[in-house]
Design a protein around this motif. Structure first.
Motif, PDB file in Angstrom:
ATOM      1  N   ARG A  10      -0.329  -1.390   3.878  1.00  0.00           N
ATOM      2  CA  ARG A  10      -0.410  -2.792   3.438  1.00  0.00           C
ATOM      3  C   ARG A  10      -1.712  -3.434   3.923  1.00  0.00           C
ATOM      4  N   ILE A  11      -2.038  -3.255   5.191  1.00  0.00           N
ATOM      5  CA  ILE A  11      -3.252  -3.848   5.742  1.00  0.00           C
ATOM      6  C   ILE A  11      -4.491  -3.270   5.061  1.00  0.00           C
ATOM      7  N   LEU A  12      -4.512  -1.958   4.884  1.00  0.00           N
ATOM      8  CA  LEU A  12      -5.669  -1.347   4.229  1.00  0.00           C
ATOM      9  C   LEU A  12      -5.774  -1.762   2.769  1.00  0.00           C
ATOM     10  N   GLY A  13      -4.639  -1.932   2.107  1.00  0.00           N
ATOM     11  CA  GLY A  13      -4.648  -2.406   0.724  1.00  0.00           C
ATOM     12  C   GLY A  13      -5.218  -3.811   0.619  1.00  0.00           C
ATOM     13  N   ILE A  14      -4.805  -4.678   1.525  1.00  0.00           N
ATOM     14  CA  ILE A  14      -5.309  -6.055   1.535  1.00  0.00           C
ATOM     15  C   ILE A  14      -6.796  -6.067   1.889  1.00  0.00           C
ATOM     16  N   TYR A  15      -7.178  -5.283   2.889  1.00  0.00           N
ATOM     17  CA  TYR A  15      -8.587  -5.205   3.292  1.00  0.00           C
ATOM     18  C   TYR A  15      -9.447  -4.715   2.128  1.00  0.00           C
ATOM     19  N   SER A  16      -8.958  -3.735   1.402  1.00  0.00           N
ATOM     20  CA  SER A  16      -9.693  -3.214   0.237  1.00  0.00           C
ATOM     21  C   SER A  16      -9.927  -4.301  -0.803  1.00  0.00           C
ATOM     22  N   LYS A  17      -8.937  -5.147  -1.007  1.00  0.00           N
ATOM     23  CA  LYS A  17      -9.104  -6.255  -1.950  1.00  0.00           C
ATOM     24  C   LYS A  17     -10.202  -7.205  -1.475  1.00  0.00           C
ATOM     25  N   PHE A  18     -10.212  -7.497  -0.186  1.00  0.00           N
ATOM     26  CA  PHE A  18     -11.263  -8.360   0.355  1.00  0.00           C
ATOM     27  C   PHE A  18     -12.639  -7.742   0.131  1.00  0.00           C
ATOM     28  N   VAL A  19     -12.770  -6.464   0.423  1.00  0.00           N
ATOM     29  CA  VAL A  19     -14.053  -5.776   0.280  1.00  0.00           C
ATOM     30  C   VAL A  19     -14.526  -5.787  -1.173  1.00  0.00           C
ATOM     31  N   ARG A  20     -13.592  -5.687  -2.108  1.00  0.00           N
ATOM     32  CA  ARG A  20     -13.943  -5.716  -3.537  1.00  0.00           C
ATOM     33  C   ARG A  20     -14.230  -7.132  -4.045  1.00  0.00           C
ATOM     34  N   GLY A  21     -14.096  -8.130  -3.173  1.00  0.00           N
ATOM     35  CA  GLY A  21     -14.392  -9.499  -3.563  1.00  0.00           C
ATOM     36  C   GLY A  21     -13.229 -10.212  -4.232  1.00  0.00           C
ATOM     37  N   GLU A  22     -12.044  -9.648  -4.138  1.00  0.00           N
ATOM     38  CA  GLU A  22     -10.870 -10.269  -4.748  1.00  0.00           C
ATOM     39  C   GLU A  22     -10.304 -11.368  -3.857  1.00  0.00           C
ATOM     40  N   VAL A  23      -9.604 -12.287  -4.474  1.00  0.00           N
ATOM     41  CA  VAL A  23      -8.906 -13.338  -3.748  1.00  0.00           C
ATOM     42  C   VAL A  23      -7.497 -12.823  -3.449  1.00  0.00           C
ATOM     43  N   VAL A  24      -7.070 -12.980  -2.214  1.00  0.00           N
ATOM     44  CA  VAL A  24      -5.750 -12.525  -1.786  1.00  0.00           C
ATOM     45  C   VAL A  24      -4.851 -13.736  -1.616  1.00  0.00           C
ATOM     46  N   ASP A  43      -0.887  -9.791   8.772  1.00  0.00           N
ATOM     47  CA  ASP A  43      -1.845  -8.762   8.338  1.00  0.00           C
ATOM     48  C   ASP A  43      -3.243  -9.362   8.199  1.00  0.00           C
ATOM     49  N   ILE A  44      -3.340 -10.530   7.603  1.00  0.00           N
ATOM     50  CA  ILE A  44      -4.634 -11.208   7.457  1.00  0.00           C
ATOM     51  C   ILE A  44      -5.217 -11.522   8.831  1.00  0.00           C
ATOM     52  N   ASP A  45      -4.367 -11.947   9.750  1.00  0.00           N
ATOM     53  CA  ASP A  45      -4.828 -12.212  11.123  1.00  0.00           C
ATOM     54  C   ASP A  45      -5.328 -10.931  11.791  1.00  0.00           C
ATOM     55  N   ASP A  46      -4.647  -9.809  11.553  1.00  0.00           N
ATOM     56  CA  ASP A  46      -5.097  -8.523  12.096  1.00  0.00           C
ATOM     57  C   ASP A  46      -6.463  -8.144  11.522  1.00  0.00           C
ATOM     58  N   ILE A  47      -6.655  -8.384  10.238  1.00  0.00           N
ATOM     59  CA  ILE A  47      -7.947  -8.096   9.604  1.00  0.00           C
ATOM     60  C   ILE A  47      -9.031  -8.990  10.206  1.00  0.00           C
ATOM     61  N   ARG A  48      -8.712 -10.253  10.425  1.00  0.00           N
ATOM     62  CA  ARG A  48      -9.667 -11.171  11.059  1.00  0.00           C
ATOM     63  C   ARG A  48     -10.072 -10.661  12.436  1.00  0.00           C
ATOM     64  N   ASP A  49      -9.084 -10.227  13.218  1.00  0.00           N
ATOM     65  CA  ASP A  49      -9.368  -9.698  14.560  1.00  0.00           C
ATOM     66  C   ASP A  49     -10.280  -8.482  14.476  1.00  0.00           C
ATOM     67  N   PHE A  50     -10.015  -7.608  13.508  1.00  0.00           N
ATOM     68  CA  PHE A  50     -10.854  -6.425  13.316  1.00  0.00           C
ATOM     69  C   PHE A  50     -12.288  -6.829  12.996  1.00  0.00           C
TER      70      PHE A  50
END
Length: 83
Positions: A10-24, A43-50
């Motif tokens: 789930r986290i990697l899927g969401i991160y991939s969307k961010f990298v592709r420039g998509e709105v989540v 999950d978004i908070d975890d991505i922010r921390d990363f």
């Protein structure tokens, strides 16, 4: 162990969307992954921390921001290394 794999996917899927420039959008992701919106927020908070940790190594600071016009989260370059 299935729960852990689900969260990682789930986290990697969401991160991939961010990298592709998509709105989540939390509500859409919650439906896709069959979890509540609070899980997506974590999950978004975890991505922010990363991204903050990654900036210490790369010198490139990316941020997840809420875009009020698009009503969702997106990735934005805050500052980067000078070339």
């Amino acid at each position: 162990m299935k729960e852990k794999k689900g969260k990682i996917d789930r986290i990697l899927g969401i991160y991939s969307k961010f990298v592709r420039g998509e709105v989540v959008r939390k509500n859409e992701e919650a439906l896709i992954y069959d979890v509540n919106e609070r899980s997506i927020q974590r999950d978004i908070d975890d991505i922010r921390d990363f991204l903050v940790s990654d900036a210490e190594n790369t010198g490139v600071l990316n941020a997840i921001i809420y875009d009020w016009q698009k009503r969702g989260y997106r990735l934005e370059l805050v500052s980067g290394k000078k070339t």
